[in-house]
Design a protein around this motif. Structure first.
Motif, PDB file in Angstrom:
ATOM      1  N   GLY A  48      41.135  32.312  32.800  1.00  0.00           N
ATOM      2  CA  GLY A  48      40.888  33.728  32.999  1.00  0.00           C
ATOM      3  C   GLY A  48      39.712  34.002  33.918  1.00  0.00           C
ATOM      4  O   GLY A  48      39.358  35.155  34.153  1.00  0.00           O
ATOM      5  N   GLU A  94      43.226  43.222  33.259  1.00  0.00           N
ATOM      6  CA  GLU A  94      42.185  44.036  32.645  1.00  0.00           C
ATOM      7  C   GLU A  94      40.864  43.278  32.655  1.00  0.00           C
ATOM      8  O   GLU A  94      40.798  42.123  32.211  1.00  0.00           O
ATOM      9  N   ILE A 101      40.318  39.857  30.471  1.00  0.00           N
ATOM     10  CA  ILE A 101      40.742  39.694  29.090  1.00  0.00           C
ATOM     11  C   ILE A 101      42.266  39.761  28.953  1.00  0.00           C
ATOM     12  O   ILE A 101      42.806  39.416  27.897  1.00  0.00           O
ATOM     13  N   ARG A 102      42.964  40.167  30.029  1.00  0.00           N
ATOM     14  CA  ARG A 102      44.424  40.235  29.943  1.00  0.00           C
ATOM     15  C   ARG A 102      45.015  40.154  31.341  1.00  0.00           C
ATOM     16  O   ARG A 102      44.467  40.697  32.292  1.00  0.00           O
ATOM     17  N   GLU A 104      49.085  40.238  33.168  1.00  0.00           N
ATOM     18  CA  GLU A 104      50.543  40.302  33.043  1.00  0.00           C
ATOM     19  C   GLU A 104      51.154  40.416  34.435  1.00  0.00           C
ATOM     20  O   GLU A 104      50.661  41.178  35.263  1.00  0.00           O
ATOM     21  N   SER A 116      52.327  36.222  31.022  1.00  0.00           N
ATOM     22  CA  SER A 116      51.587  37.124  30.147  1.00  0.00           C
ATOM     23  C   SER A 116      50.595  36.314  29.337  1.00  0.00           C
ATOM     24  O   SER A 116      50.958  35.290  28.736  1.00  0.00           O
ATOM     25  N   LYS A 118      46.401  36.586  27.231  1.00  0.00           N
ATOM     26  CA  LYS A 118      45.123  37.217  26.918  1.00  0.00           C
ATOM     27  C   LYS A 118      44.050  36.137  26.862  1.00  0.00           C
ATOM     28  O   LYS A 118      44.347  34.962  26.632  1.00  0.00           O
ATOM     29  N   TYR A 119      42.785  36.541  27.055  1.00  0.00           N
ATOM     30  CA  TYR A 119      41.703  35.582  27.207  1.00  0.00           C
ATOM     31  C   TYR A 119      40.488  35.963  26.368  1.00  0.00           C
ATOM     32  O   TYR A 119      40.223  37.143  26.137  1.00  0.00           O
TER      33      TYR A 119
END
Length: 305
Positions: A48, A94, A101-102, A104, A116, A118-119
């Motif tokens: 990320g 995001e 943090i995200r 997609e 897809s 999240k982090y």
């Protein structure tokens, strides 16, 4: 109007105003990167992290070429040269407190999900989806990460979105570039499913390793049908498919697991068959023309002509 009510309403409006995630539509930083050693800009799908300045909030972009997205070869995400470009894609990411943090990514053509994740501070965290076009095996996959490491079950999918294989992962760091060759190093047990029906056709706990495997390529061609005993092939057939479908290779096995016959098909329709003894020594090579007639036979048990 009640003064207390007005105060509460004002507080609520302030919360909604300042609590709303800012959306950005400036996509210049994602498009048409020129990769070189001096200007190595990237977003890391695995950790990320990025070395670019990206605005706080959610950025949504429709791009012809978005990237490069670095794919680290010590993780599940592996690609030649460690970089991947998402072409004709809708990218949404995001940023919060300066870090992603995200992320997609979807196809701009059909809205199909390509990636897809999240982090947290350790990297990927939670469910991750990776399309087969992005990662090395050709199968799309869904798995869970916990603080940057794969954990639990990995599910892989054929091109028709039916499940190809479910694998229960060991608690080790995975290198997909060696995943096929060192499967047992990363997996405790697994199941394989039929391409057309979705029926479970094989399951194995790697502690015993006995049974029969029938499996298919991501596009639905059968590539394996063999028996195994103590994790060794003791009979059956394996096909390595060529892109043109005309120069496939076939492997047949002795009971001891060594190759019994290897057939190489040429794109013209000709083929060569190689026969081996139990110890893997070549016995003869038979050459067929495109009409199926024998052109030549070399017997390696005798002196070469």
């Amino acid at each position: 109007m009640n003064k207390k009510f007005l105060i509460l309403l004002s507080m609520l409006l302030n919360f909604l105003t300042f609590g709303e995630v800012k959306k950005n539509y400036d996509c210049n930083f994602l498009t048409d990167f020129t990769f070189n050693e001096e200007n190595n800009k990237y977003i890391d799908l695995y950790t990320g992290k990025t070395n670019m300045k990206i605005k706080e909030g959610i950025t949504e972009c429709k791009v012809l070429t978005g990237g490069p997205f670095r794919i680290i070869n010590r993780s599940f995400f592996w690609k030649q040269n460690d970089h991947h470009y998402f072409d004709n894609a809708v990218i949404s990411l995001e940023i919060k407190n300066g870090r992603m943090i995200r992320l997609e990514v979807k196809s701009a053509f059909n809205n199909e999900l390509l990636f897809s994740g999240k982090y947290n501070y350790s990297g990927l965290n939670g469910e991750v989806y990776m399309d087969g076009s992005v990662q090395n095996s050709g199968y799309s996959m869904r798995l869970n990460y916990k603080n940057g490491k794969p954990a639990g079950e990995l599910t892989e999918y054929y091109d028709n979105n039916k499940i190809y294989r479910k694998s229960m992962l060991r608690n080790v760091q995975i290198d997909l570039s060696h995943f096929s060759e060192e499967f047992e190093k990363y997996v405790n047990s697994y199941e394989i499913y039929d391409y057309n029906t979705g029926e479970k056709i094989f399951s194995e706990n790697l502690k015993n390793g006995n049974g029969r495997i029938i499996s298919y390529t991501p596009s639905g061609k059968q590539d394996k049908d063999y028996e195994i005993k103590n994790r060794k092939i003791i009979g059956g057939k394996e096909v390595a498919h060529s892109p043109d479908g005309k120069s496939d290779s076939e492997y047949y096995y002795h009971k001891n697991g060594n190759v019994k016959k290897y057939i190489q098909h040429g794109s013209s329709g000709a083929r060569t068959e190689y026969d081996y003894d139990l110890n893997g020594k070549m016995l003869k090579a038979t050459y067929y023309n495109k009409s199926g007639e024998i052109d030549d036979v070399i017997d390696y048990t005798k002196k070469k002509r």
